[in-house]
Each structure stands twice: as structure tokens, then as C-alpha cells.
Design a protein around this motif. Structure first.
Motif, PDB file in Angstrom:
ATOM      1  N   ALA A  34       2.246  -9.578  12.345  1.00 28.22           N
ATOM      2  CA  ALA A  34       0.295  -9.373  12.196  1.00 28.22           C
ATOM      3  C   ALA A  34      -0.512  -8.534  12.148  1.00 28.22           C
ATOM      4  O   ALA A  34      -1.893  -8.564  11.827  1.00 28.22           O
ATOM      5  N   GLU A  35       0.242  -7.425  12.640  1.00 28.00           N
ATOM      6  CA  GLU A  35      -0.708  -5.685  12.988  1.00 28.00           C
ATOM      7  C   GLU A  35      -1.021  -5.730  11.218  1.00 28.00           C
ATOM      8  O   GLU A  35      -1.919  -4.638  11.114  1.00 28.00           O
ATOM      9  N   GLU A  36       0.138  -5.300  10.919  1.00 33.40           N
ATOM     10  CA  GLU A  36       0.390  -4.872   9.071  1.00 33.40           C
ATOM     11  C   GLU A  36      -1.207  -6.425   8.276  1.00 33.40           C
ATOM     12  O   GLU A  36      -1.354  -5.374   7.171  1.00 33.40           O
ATOM     13  N   ILE A  37      -0.504  -7.364   8.298  1.00 34.64           N
ATOM     14  CA  ILE A  37      -1.680  -7.847   8.219  1.00 34.64           C
ATOM     15  C   ILE A  37      -3.172  -7.866   8.243  1.00 34.64           C
ATOM     16  O   ILE A  37      -3.793  -8.416   7.294  1.00 34.64           O
ATOM     17  N   ARG A  38      -3.234  -7.892   9.208  1.00 33.61           N
ATOM     18  CA  ARG A  38      -4.975  -7.558   9.757  1.00 33.61           C
ATOM     19  C   ARG A  38      -5.671  -5.990   9.558  1.00 33.61           C
ATOM     20  O   ARG A  38      -6.182  -5.745   9.586  1.00 33.61           O
ATOM     21  N   HIS A  42      -8.288  -5.616   6.609  1.00 34.09           N
ATOM     22  CA  HIS A  42      -9.874  -4.775   6.888  1.00 34.09           C
ATOM     23  C   HIS A  42     -10.125  -4.516   5.700  1.00 34.09           C
ATOM     24  O   HIS A  42     -11.386  -3.416   5.128  1.00 34.09           O
ATOM     25  N   PHE A  43      -8.521  -3.331   5.411  1.00 35.85           N
ATOM     26  CA  PHE A  43      -8.835  -2.547   3.870  1.00 35.85           C
ATOM     27  C   PHE A  43      -9.193  -3.075   2.642  1.00 35.85           C
ATOM     28  O   PHE A  43     -10.399  -2.729   1.876  1.00 35.85           O
ATOM     29  N   ASN A  55      -8.586   1.838  -2.825  1.00 38.19           N
ATOM     30  CA  ASN A  55      -7.434   1.760  -2.731  1.00 38.19           C
ATOM     31  C   ASN A  55      -6.313   1.951  -1.642  1.00 38.19           C
ATOM     32  O   ASN A  55      -6.874   3.013  -0.394  1.00 38.19           O
ATOM     33  N   ILE A  56      -5.268   1.468  -1.864  1.00 31.17           N
ATOM     34  CA  ILE A  56      -4.284   1.592  -0.921  1.00 31.17           C
ATOM     35  C   ILE A  56      -3.156   1.993  -1.769  1.00 31.17           C
ATOM     36  O   ILE A  56      -2.308   1.727  -2.112  1.00 31.17           O
ATOM     37  N   HIS A 204      -6.056   5.022   0.792  1.00 36.03           N
ATOM     38  CA  HIS A 204      -5.813   4.166   2.667  1.00 36.03           C
ATOM     39  C   HIS A 204      -4.353   3.556   2.786  1.00 36.03           C
ATOM     40  O   HIS A 204      -3.682   3.668   1.125  1.00 36.03           O
ATOM     41  N   GLU A 205      -3.260   4.070   3.591  1.00 36.76           N
ATOM     42  CA  GLU A 205      -2.529   3.864   3.842  1.00 36.76           C
ATOM     43  C   GLU A 205      -2.168   3.339   4.689  1.00 36.76           C
ATOM     44  O   GLU A 205      -2.516   3.685   5.850  1.00 36.76           O
ATOM     45  N   LEU A 206      -0.509   2.566   4.674  1.00 37.45           N
ATOM     46  CA  LEU A 206      -0.578   1.332   5.890  1.00 37.45           C
ATOM     47  C   LEU A 206       0.915   1.545   5.564  1.00 37.45           C
ATOM     48  O   LEU A 206       2.075   1.448   4.715  1.00 37.45           O
TER      49      LEU A 206
END
Length: 395
Positions: A34-38, A42-43, A55-56, A204-206
Motif C-alpha cells: 500500500a505504501e509503495e502504491i501510494r 504521488h510521483f 521520471n522514476i 524519483h526513486e522508489l
């Protein structure tokens, strides 16, 4: 004499749909992320409003849900853009050890009509392929997100990212707005990019961390509802599969493989229910299969090196220094009729690659001014697995 029909003696399969347990299955709901999806949403939010997407780069080890989550959030993002009255296209392509040219060629032919899918394999440069890609992208409307899975496997990725991330400012893309999403299990990928590409890509980094046993149990329970017939799973099977995978790398793919293989083992033993002992046999089979898959990608020299170190471990001589590894490796080459590498330095380079790919563990020693620094190596897997897969008979 009429042969017996083997199907007549089989009990019903424990599976209802075992494909649900495969990597290719895309669940409607992605649990425990859920946190990664949120954060992903946002990105990507600018893309839903018709603006140029950021870009991600998505990082995480194999089996941690990077691709599944990416496909899921892209579907949600396309729907949200449509609800906002904007057009968003998503192109997902696996780099699959491609060159920048062949990767670009694949996208060009995906975007072209069926009677135009003829962009050549040879005879043109990467610049020609990029021009063709710009042409096809400019035919689209609104916003485009290009997802490059396993982006670190692309040969020429630095130039590709530099060109694509500047395509709007250079005028190559004047009809669409472009964002790039890269997926990688190499956390050092950014350091491989040139300064100019890093500055232009500005991503951005995920990061996806490992699942714990509770996460994996929940994931397996969600999949098991559709994968198995009612009443065919002993209640201890899923917790055991989850615990084994969590104890290793926290890898959902491994947990799913264990559960699927446990069902296969139960079917082979003609059992009506998957039991805990089937998980034990499944674990052995999955381990062997994973090692075999990874060994297939090694060179003959690298195979001989890991066999040499496996021999040392069986003889209780591990961890081993590079000089001794070279001697053991040369002996393996001689037995197999292979020509060994001529220098210890060449073997040392292969040791670094094997350590990076998870076959070996490198141990650093520091004996002070008198003894200096040096490294020793040991296998990161059981020696017998290496012998079984490489089939050298050296055990």
C-alpha cells in the motif's frame, strides 16, 4: 496386453487454477504494498492532469512485487487521467538483455500497424531507431509513460536515457509529453550513468524492501483461494512456505514457487491434500531449479570456478584464497578437457562477477601491516546443488 490408463488411477488434482501461482498472473488487488502504491501514485499524479510525468526508478530484489505493482498503478493512472479528461498511454517493455537499438526497435514495431511492423533488425543505427520511435510517439495523443523493466540489462542505456529524457526540449517530441519509468534490481544502477545523463534524467526513486513472513502468508492466502480446490491445503502449508521464503530473501516469487511445487508434489504422490512434507520436497526442487536457471547464464570458466570452490567446501578447505582457487579451477578444467584461463588476475575478475551475482560470498581479511589485506571466497549455496546442476561428477 492392453496397457493401463494412468489417468484412471489418479485422484483429482489439488489445483483449481495453478496459473494463479505463476509470475505472469496479474492480481486484481496487490496486497502488502500500500505504501509503495501510494508513493508511486504521488510521483505519477502530474500525468493524470495532462502534465509531463516525472521520471522514476524503481529498485528492489527479484520477487518483491516491482513489476506487479507497476502494472497495477499504471492501470489506475490511465483510468484517473481519463476521468480528468486527459489521454495517457503506457508502454511496458522488458529490456531482456537487449541493446538500445533492439529495445527501441521492439517499441517501434509495437506502435506501428500490423502491416507496418517491419522496422529492420540490421542496417540502421541506434539514431535511426530513435528517430523512428519519436515519429511513432508523436502520432499518439497527450501523455506517454515508457516503462523499461530490467533497465540495467540494456546495452547502451546511458545514451538511451540521455536522448529520451531530453526529447521534448530538443523538439524530437512535440506532440506528446513523455515520462520514463525504469525497473531494476541493481541498486547501484544510478552510479553507472554519466553525469550528464543523471542530470537530464533527474528521476524519483522508489525502493521495494523484502516481505516478512506475515506479508508472504497474506499474499499466498490471497492466491490460494483461486489456485487450489477447497479443502486441499493443510492449514500448515502456507505458513511454512511463507516462513521459508522470508528466512531466505523475503521473495514473493519464491514463496509462490514453493506453494505451487508443493501442490505438484502432492499430485505426483496421488494425494488429495497438500501436506507439510510436500513443502520439504518442493523446497529441494525449487532450490535446484533456481540454481540451474542461474548457472545457465554463466560462462564455462565461471562454472568451473564455482565447481572448484564447491570441491574445496566438500574437502573443508573453504573459504579459499584466489591463488588456491586458481589451482583448483585449473584441475577442474583439466578433468573436463577445457583450456584454463592463463592468469590469476582473469580468475579474480570472474570471482568478482560471481560474487555480484550471488553465487559467492567474499570475505575481507586485514592482517595489519605485516599480513596486508586479502579476500577469500565461499559458496552462497550448498555444494551439492552445484554438483547436481553442473553435472561434473566432482562430488
Amino acid at each position: 496386453m492392453v496397457e493401463e490408463n494412468p489417468y484412471e488411477t489418479m485422484v483429482a488434482s489439488v489445483f483449481d487454477d495453478r496459473d494463479v501461482l505463476t509470475e505472469s498472473h496479474q492480481p486484481e488487488i496487490v496486497p502488502r504494498r500500500a505504501e509503495e502504491i501510494r508513493q508511486y501514485a504521488h510521483f505519477l499524479r502530474p500525468a493524470t492532469n495532462g502534465n509531463t510525468p516525472d521520471n522514476i526508478m524503481v529498485y528492489g530484489d527479484t520477487g518483491l512485487g516491482k513489476t506487479v505493482v507497476t502494472k497495477h498503478i499504471m492501470e489506475l493512472t490511465v483510468d484517473e487521467a481519463e476521468n480528468n479528461g486527459n489521454v495517457l498511454s503506457v508502454i511496458i517493455e522488458d529490456c531482456n538483455n537487449d541493446s538500445a537499438f533492439s529495445y527501441t526497435r521492439e517499441i517501434v514495431n509495437r506502435l506501428r500497424d500490423d502491416d507496418e511492423k517491419d522496422f529492420p533488425k540490421r542496417g540502421l543505427s541506434t539514431a535511426d531507431a530513435m528517430d523512428a520511435l519519436y515519429e511513432e510517439l508523436n502520432k499518439l495523443e497527450g501523455t506517454v509513460i515508457l516503462v523499461a523493466d530490467e533497465i540495467d540489462h540494456m546495452d547502451g542505456v546511458d545514451s538511451f536515457l540521455y536522448e529520451m529524457s531530453r526529447a521534448e526540449s530538443t523538439g524530437d517530441l512535440d506532440e506528446v509529453k513523455l515520462g520514463i519509468v525504469g525497473i531494476s534490481n541493481d541498486y547501484s544502477f544510478r552510479r553507472t550513468l554519466s553525469a550528464k545523463t543523471s542530470g537530464s534524467f533527474a528521476e524519483h526513486e522508489l525502493n521495494f524492501g523484502p516481505y516478512d513472513a506475515e506479508d508472504l502468508r497474506h499474499i499466498l492466502e490471497e492466491r490460494a483461494v483461486d489456485a487450489f480446490r477447497d479443502g486441499t491445503l493443510d492449514e500448515a502449508v502456507i505458513p511454512k512456505c511463507a516462513a521459508l521464503a522470508a528466512r531466505d530473501k523475503g521473495d514473493a516469487r519464491q514463496a509462490l514457487d514453493l506453494l505451487k511445487m508443493s501442490g505438484i508434489v502432492a499430485n505426483e504422490h496421488n494425494r488429495e491434500q497438500v501436506a507439510v512434507e510436500h513443502v520439504d520436497e518442493a523446497k529441494r526442487r525449487v532450490e535446484r531449479g533456481k540454481v540451474a536457471e542461474r548457472v545457465d547464464d554463466l560462462t564455462d570458466h565461471q562454472r568451473n570456478i564455482i565447481v572448484a570452490i564447491a570441491n574445496a567446501e566438500v574437502q573443508e578447505r573453504s573459504p579459499v584464497r584466489t591463488k588456491e582457487i586458481y589451482s583448483l579451477y585449473s584441475a577442474v578444467c583439466e578433468r573436463r578437457g577445457d583450456e584454463p584461463l592463463s592468469t590469476i588476475r582473469s580468475v579474480r575478475e570472474h570471482l568478482k562477477k560471481l560474487e555480484m551475482r550471488g553465487f559467492l560470498t567474499q570475505i575481507e581479511h586485514n592482517n595489519g601491516r605485516g599480513g596486508g589485506k586479502y579476500h577469500t571466497y565461499e559458496l552462497s549455496m550448498k555444494p551439492q546443488l552445484v554438483f547436481d546442476v553442473v553435472r561434473t561428477g566432482d562430488e
